[in-house]
Structure formats: C-alpha cells, structure tokens
Motif scaffolding. Sequence first.
Motif, short mmCIF file in Angstrom:
data_model
loop_
_atom_site.label_atom_id
_atom_site.label_comp_id
_atom_site.label_asym_id
_atom_site.label_seq_id
_atom_site.Cartn_x
_atom_site.Cartn_y
_atom_site.Cartn_z
N LEU A 23 -40.61 49.23 37.13
CA LEU A 23 -42.01 48.90 37.36
C LEU A 23 -42.25 48.32 38.75
CD1 LEU A 23 -44.77 48.93 35.95
CD2 LEU A 23 -44.33 46.58 35.23
N THR A 24 -43.31 48.79 39.41
CA THR A 24 -43.72 48.27 40.72
C THR A 24 -45.23 48.10 40.74
OG1 THR A 24 -43.97 50.51 41.64
CG2 THR A 24 -41.82 49.42 41.92
N SER A 25 -45.70 47.24 41.64
CA SER A 25 -47.13 47.14 41.90
C SER A 25 -47.49 48.20 42.95
CB SER A 25 -47.51 45.75 42.39
OG SER A 25 -46.82 45.45 43.59
N PHE A 26 -48.78 48.36 43.20
CA PHE A 26 -49.22 49.41 44.12
C PHE A 26 -49.18 48.94 45.57
CE2 PHE A 26 -51.03 51.01 40.17
CZ PHE A 26 -50.63 52.35 40.26
N VAL A 27 -48.83 49.86 46.43
CA VAL A 27 -48.82 49.60 47.87
C VAL A 27 -50.22 49.15 48.31
CG1 VAL A 27 -48.57 50.64 50.14
CG2 VAL A 27 -46.98 51.25 48.30
N GLY A 28 -50.28 48.09 49.10
CA GLY A 28 -51.54 47.61 49.64
C GLY A 28 -52.24 46.58 48.78
N LEU A 29 -51.80 46.42 47.51
CA LEU A 29 -52.46 45.47 46.62
C LEU A 29 -52.33 44.04 47.11
CD1 LEU A 29 -53.85 44.60 43.98
CD2 LEU A 29 -51.58 44.68 42.89
N GLU A 30 -51.11 43.63 47.49
CA GLU A 30 -50.91 42.25 47.93
C GLU A 30 -51.77 41.93 49.15
OE1 GLU A 30 -49.33 39.82 46.63
OE2 GLU A 30 -47.85 40.63 45.24
N GLY A 31 -51.84 42.86 50.08
CA GLY A 31 -52.66 42.64 51.26
C GLY A 31 -54.14 42.51 50.93
N PHE A 32 -54.57 43.33 49.99
CA PHE A 32 -55.97 43.25 49.57
C PHE A 32 -56.27 41.91 48.91
CE2 PHE A 32 -59.12 43.85 46.17
CZ PHE A 32 -60.23 44.15 46.96
N LEU A 33 -55.38 41.45 48.03
CA LEU A 33 -55.60 40.18 47.35
C LEU A 33 -55.60 39.01 48.33
CD1 LEU A 33 -53.38 40.71 44.17
CD2 LEU A 33 -55.87 40.69 44.28
N GLU A 34 -54.79 39.12 49.37
CA GLU A 34 -54.76 38.06 50.38
C GLU A 34 -56.07 37.99 51.16
OE1 GLU A 34 -51.41 38.68 52.87
OE2 GLU A 34 -49.93 38.30 51.27
N CYS A 35 -56.70 39.12 51.35
CA CYS A 35 -57.94 39.17 52.14
C CYS A 35 -59.17 38.83 51.31
CB CYS A 35 -58.13 40.55 52.75
SG CYS A 35 -56.93 40.94 54.03
N TYR A 36 -59.12 39.08 50.02
CA TYR A 36 -60.28 38.82 49.17
C TYR A 36 -60.23 37.38 48.68
CZ TYR A 36 -63.57 38.99 45.31
OH TYR A 36 -64.62 38.73 44.47
N ASP A 37 -61.28 36.61 48.95
CA ASP A 37 -61.25 35.19 48.59
C ASP A 37 -62.16 34.84 47.41
OD1 ASP A 37 -63.71 35.47 49.76
OD2 ASP A 37 -63.39 33.99 51.34
N GLY A 38 -62.66 35.84 46.70
CA GLY A 38 -63.46 35.58 45.51
C GLY A 38 -62.61 35.42 44.27
N ALA A 39 -63.26 35.21 43.14
CA ALA A 39 -62.57 35.05 41.86
C ALA A 39 -62.00 36.38 41.40
CB ALA A 39 -63.53 34.51 40.81
N VAL A 40 -60.85 36.33 40.73
CA VAL A 40 -60.22 37.54 40.20
C VAL A 40 -59.72 37.27 38.78
CG1 VAL A 40 -59.54 38.50 42.43
CG2 VAL A 40 -57.98 36.95 41.23
N ALA A 41 -59.64 38.35 38.01
CA ALA A 41 -59.10 38.27 36.65
C ALA A 41 -58.48 39.61 36.31
CB ALA A 41 -60.19 37.91 35.65
N VAL A 42 -57.67 39.60 35.27
CA VAL A 42 -57.10 40.83 34.71
C VAL A 42 -57.69 41.01 33.32
CG1 VAL A 42 -55.01 42.02 33.97
CG2 VAL A 42 -54.94 40.54 35.98
N ALA A 43 -58.14 42.22 33.01
CA ALA A 43 -58.64 42.55 31.68
C ALA A 43 -57.95 43.83 31.24
CB ALA A 43 -60.16 42.72 31.70
N SER A 44 -56.90 43.69 30.46
CA SER A 44 -56.03 44.81 30.12
C SER A 44 -55.94 45.01 28.61
CB SER A 44 -54.62 44.56 30.67
OG SER A 44 -53.70 45.47 30.14
N SER A 45 -55.86 46.27 28.20
CA SER A 45 -55.70 46.57 26.78
C SER A 45 -54.30 46.26 26.26
CB SER A 45 -56.00 48.05 26.52
OG SER A 45 -57.36 48.33 26.74
N SER A 46 -53.35 46.01 27.13
CA SER A 46 -51.99 45.68 26.69
C SER A 46 -51.99 44.42 25.83
CB SER A 46 -51.09 45.43 27.90
OG SER A 46 -50.85 46.60 28.61
N SER A 47 -50.96 44.28 25.01
CA SER A 47 -50.80 43.04 24.26
C SER A 47 -50.45 41.92 25.23
CB SER A 47 -49.69 43.17 23.21
OG SER A 47 -48.43 43.31 23.84
#
Length: 225
Positions: free
Chosen positions: A89-113
């Motif tokens: 398993l890996t995260s997507f390329v560019g995700l970390e950079g995007f999260l570093e630049c975005y300073d608003g609130a974030v959440a995860v909403a996933s169907s996984s258990s």
Amino acid sequence: MTKSAIIFDCDGVLVDSERIAIAVEREHLARVGLMYDTTDYLSRFVGLTSQDFHIALERDHRALHDRPLPEPFFEDLKRECLARYESELTSFVGLEGFLECYDGAVAVASSSSGPILRRKLEITGLHTRFDPHIYSGDDVAHGKPAPDLFLLAASRLKVDAGRCLAIEDSVNGVCSAAAAGMEVWGFTGGGHADAHLEDRLRAAGAQEVFSGFSDIMRVFQGRAW
C-alpha cells in the motif's frame, strides 16, 4: 462561496488500495462462481461499506447457487487484503505536498471499517495528518451512497456541509457527498480506474474530475479557498 473544509474518501483517493482490494475480491469471487463485468463491478461495489458489500455478494451468490457463501469467505478475503496492504500500500504522488499547502480543515470519510481504515492510514504515514477527524462506515447507520457519513464528518468539523469540498473516486461516494449538499470532485488517479470512470463520476454529480494531486493543486492555487 469559499470552502472551509475538504473531506477525503480514503480508498482510491488518499491511498491506492482499491486496485489491491478489487484484485483480491475478484479472484476470490471467481472461485465461487461469481464473475462480474469490470464496469459493473466498479459501479456497484466500490464505495460501499463492508456490510453492504457482503449483503450484495450474498444476494448474488444465493441467486446463482441457492445457498450462502462459504462461511470463511469474508474472513479469508479480509486476511489476504490486509496482508497485501502491509506490503504494497502507498499514498498518491503529490498528496503530501497538497496537504502541506492547504491550511483549511480536513477529514476522512471512508466506507472502510474503522480499524482497517486507521491501519491503512498508519501504513502510509497519513494517520497523524487527519486524526482525530477520521470517520468510517462503522460510525453511521447508513453507508454511502446515503449522505450520513459526509454529514457526520462536516458536523464533527463544525462546518456547514455546503462549505465542504468532497473528493471521491466512486459513484457511490459522489452520490453520498452530493446528497449531503457538498461540492464534489472526482479522482481517477487510482490503479483501479478504467477509461470510463471520469464519465461515471460526472454522471453521478462530480463537478470536476482530476487524475492527480498536481492538477488539484493548480486549481487551488488559482482560486480563493
């Protein structure tokens, strides 16, 4: 209207897990005689909670064989998926950079258990970035495509749903976020995406569709969020 929060699906948006899960699922299902067209499989099952996925498969198996799935089927499926997540398993390329630049609130909403969701985020180093705003199919009575999970995430973030942007890779997920009153962007960067995924996401209600976080980053840099 400016957005106050981004709510991410996990599988196929934050981590490239759908390609692993779908490969394992279809291999196991073929062993019990359940064969699906790829487009039909992706449209019907991706984005569902484990419970709803299991119910649908049991229904299909009974319709075909007039008996339930073998008792260890879902445990075997879960065990193999988890083993492959640990090694692949890996995260997507560019995700970390995007999260570093975005300073608003974030959440995860996933169907996984819940436990599996958190483990996938731990494997890819994302858990601390989203904790405590990590919400799973276990947290609501009605999973995607119902709006409950996205509404829960917005409520816990203390942000009106209309001021949230959701990023989703599945028809069920897009329908869920749209029903919650959110702007929805589709994501087609996952290894499971086929040539028609963008069309399906747009038809389900995605206003924009992106194949990578570098493209999403450019849009954010050009707008006031």
